[in-house]
Design a protein around this motif. Structure first.
Motif, short mmCIF file in Angstrom:
data_model
loop_
_atom_site.label_atom_id
_atom_site.label_comp_id
_atom_site.label_asym_id
_atom_site.label_seq_id
_atom_site.Cartn_x
_atom_site.Cartn_y
_atom_site.Cartn_z
N GLY A 1 0.84 -1.17 -0.05
CA GLY A 1 -0.06 -0.03 -0.16
C GLY A 1 0.79 1.26 0.08
N ARG A 2 1.96 1.20 0.74
CA ARG A 2 2.84 2.36 0.64
C ARG A 2 3.28 2.72 -0.42
N ASN B 1 -7.06 4.34 9.94
CA ASN B 1 -6.27 3.78 10.84
C ASN B 1 -5.65 5.23 11.56
N ASP C 1 -7.29 6.00 0.37
CA ASP C 1 -6.80 4.76 0.87
C ASP C 1 -7.55 3.93 1.78
N LEU D 1 -7.33 0.49 2.45
CA LEU D 1 -6.83 -0.75 2.75
C LEU D 1 -7.58 -1.44 3.83
N TYR D 2 -8.30 -1.02 4.71
CA TYR D 2 -9.12 -1.49 5.52
C TYR D 2 -10.74 -1.85 5.25
N SER E 1 -2.54 -6.70 2.13
CA SER E 1 -1.75 -6.47 3.29
C SER E 1 -2.81 -6.66 4.48
N LYS E 2 -3.96 -6.01 4.46
CA LYS E 2 -4.88 -6.26 5.78
C LYS E 2 -6.06 -7.28 5.34
N ARG F 1 3.73 -8.32 0.63
CA ARG F 1 3.77 -7.22 -0.29
C ARG F 1 3.13 -6.98 -1.42
N1 PLP Z 1 -2.27 2.99 4.65
C1 PLP Z 1 -2.69 2.71 6.05
C2 PLP Z 1 -3.71 3.52 6.63
C3 PLP Z 1 -2.00 1.79 6.57
O1 PLP Z 1 -2.35 1.63 8.23
C4 PLP Z 1 -0.88 1.25 6.17
C5 PLP Z 1 -0.06 0.24 6.78
O2 PLP Z 1 -0.28 -0.10 8.17
C6 PLP Z 1 -0.61 1.40 4.71
C7 PLP Z 1 -1.15 2.28 4.07
C8 PLP Z 1 0.62 0.57 4.16
O3 PLP Z 1 0.14 -0.66 3.88
P1 PLP Z 1 1.46 -1.62 3.22
O4 PLP Z 1 1.73 -2.36 4.65
O5 PLP Z 1 0.62 -2.64 2.30
O6 PLP Z 1 2.39 -0.85 2.65
#
Ligand code: PLP
Length: 413
Positions: free
Chosen positions: A104-105, A181, A217, A219-220, A250-251, A259
């Motif tokens: 994600g990052r 988050n 974003d 991811l959740y 990832s989550k 990754r």
């Molecule tokens: N965005 C949020 C809100 C996150 O909490 C995280 C990881 O904790 C990421 C992005 C990054 O995800 P990744 O571990 O897939 O790089």
């Protein structure tokens, strides 16, 4: 002579989670019974990688599928992901609008990189805080200006929170994170509608204003308790043309170490991101791509069944932590609407034993051997974040010790 890193790296600071992890490792080597509630990392055995993904990876290894793949990801996977995004967002995507990356990052960085015009360092990126700590550093590293919008309890972003900034001439993009988050809050669809309308109004005014892009974003996405987290694209379909949606394994698939994440967005932006990716990291891990493909196709049913089990486990942990923390007169937990975190107000400040949340967190770790993250690290002092992506035993015992610590440290010294 010792050679120093470039002085351009003034934006760089260490990760709060890693600093806490180091201290916890030290306590463990001293034989202490440490409970780690710091990591945003779903932990087996309760939160393993789904079987289908593992089988897909094994098959890929057996068939020697370990060579370069197309930079944007294997075609079959991008096709399946395009279908998934189309279903979930209610607008059509094709594989050309999908990019698969190493986490994600990486996608956040690529998205910001193609949106920020860095020549005078004045392009603004708006985002609400508390926020994932990397946002600020990523924006700075790319030559943008981070504009944090400080939210107050209950930390749900509302149109009014950003209305006063929306006419700023140099906004390049707004970064939304829902479910959030660290707070677990979800942005209500009515607020997304208002934000979308205000952005359209800004476009109509034109002038020197840059057209505003959005990064979601997401991811959740899958970890929501009462209702699904609507996206700005699903509430206003025309926003497909200006939004990059970031999602990943990832989550959702408990695969933080594999990754592998993916984004959907306007074709010209995805293509620019792909070109940068081809220079920097190349394709995402090929085995992880085949594993994810198998989880989404051949083993789809089994994967969905497993995700249902994880969801129930998360809900159980959320309900237990919220109930137990609420019993303390010294703590004020926020009931998370999504994610596997819980955000808790702690007694710090004037007249309290500890003045700052970092001191409180350090004392908690030293006295009760429970690791959590201080709110300050998310841009919001006076709170802590607990990760519940661990065993029930850890959640129960961790919360018990936190309550005990809060009660024992009532009065000023
Ligand atoms: N965005 C949020 C809100 C996150 O909490 C995280 C990881 O904790 C990421 C992005 C990054 O995800 P990744 O571990 O897939 O790089």
């Amino acid at each position: 002579m010792s050679i120093q890193p470039s002085s351009d790296l003034g934006w760089l600071s260490g990760s709060a989670t890693e600093a806490a992890a180091k201290k916890m490792r030290q306590l463990k080597t001293e034989g202490k019974d440490v409970i780690d509630l710091t990591q945003g990392r779903p932990e087996p055995p309760d939160f393993p990688v789904p079987e289908g993904l593992k089988l897909g990876e094994k098959e890929a290894i057996r068939k020697n599928k370990s060579m370069y793949t197309p930079v944007a990801g294997i075609d079959e996977l991008r096709e399946v992901l395009a279908e998934q995004f189309s279903d979930e967002l209610g607008v059509p995507y094709t594989k050309k609008e999908i990019l698969v990356s190493s986490g994600g990052r990486v996608l956040l960085k690529l998205a910001l990189q193609v949106l920020i015009d860095k020549h005078d360092g004045q392009d603004e990126v708006l985002y609400a805080t508390p926020a994932w700590p990397a946002y600020t550093q990523l924006i700075k590293s790319l030559g943008g200006r981070p504009i944090p919008i400080k939210l107050k309890h209950p930390f749900k972003l509302k149109y009014e929170d950003i209305a006063h900034r929306l006419q700023d001439v140099r906004i390049a993009c707004i970064l939304l994170n829902t479910p959030n988050n660290p707070t677990g809050a979800i942005i209500d669809p009515e607020e997304l509608e208002k934000i979308a309308k205000a952005i359209e109004e800004r476009d109509r005014l034109g002038g020197m204003r840059k057209p505003v892009a959005l990064i979601l974003d997401w991811l959740y996405r899958d970890i929501v308790f009462n209702r699904s987290a609507k996206t700005i694209v699903s509430v206003n379909k025309s926003f497909q043309d200006r939004t990059i949606v970031i999602d990943g394994a990832s989550k959702t698939y408990n695969a933080t170490g594999l990754r592998i994440c993916y984004a959907a967005g306007p074709r010209q932006l995805i293509e620019a991101m792909t070109k940068i990716q081809s220079l920097e990291s190349g394709n995402a891990n090929s085995r992880a791509q085949y594993g994810l493909l198998a989880a989404l196709t051949k083993y789809k049913k089994e994967t969905e069944r497993e995700l249902g089990i994880f969801w129930r486990r998360y809900k159980k942990r959320r309900d237990c932590a919220f109930k137990e923390l609420s019993k303390s007169s010294r703590l004020e937990p926020l009931r998370p609407e999504g994610t596997f975190y819980i955000w808790v107000k702690i007694p710090v400040g004037f007249g309290m034993r500890y003045q700052a949340d970092r001191q409180w967190v350090q004392a908690l770790l030293e006295q009760k051997h429970v690791g959590v993250i201080a709110g300050d690290d998310f841009g919001c002092p006076g709170y802590i974040r607990l990760s519940l992506a661990t065993s029930m035993k850890n959640v129960r015992e961790g919360v018990r010790r936190i309550r005990e610590f809060a009660e024992e440290n009532q009065s000023p010294t």
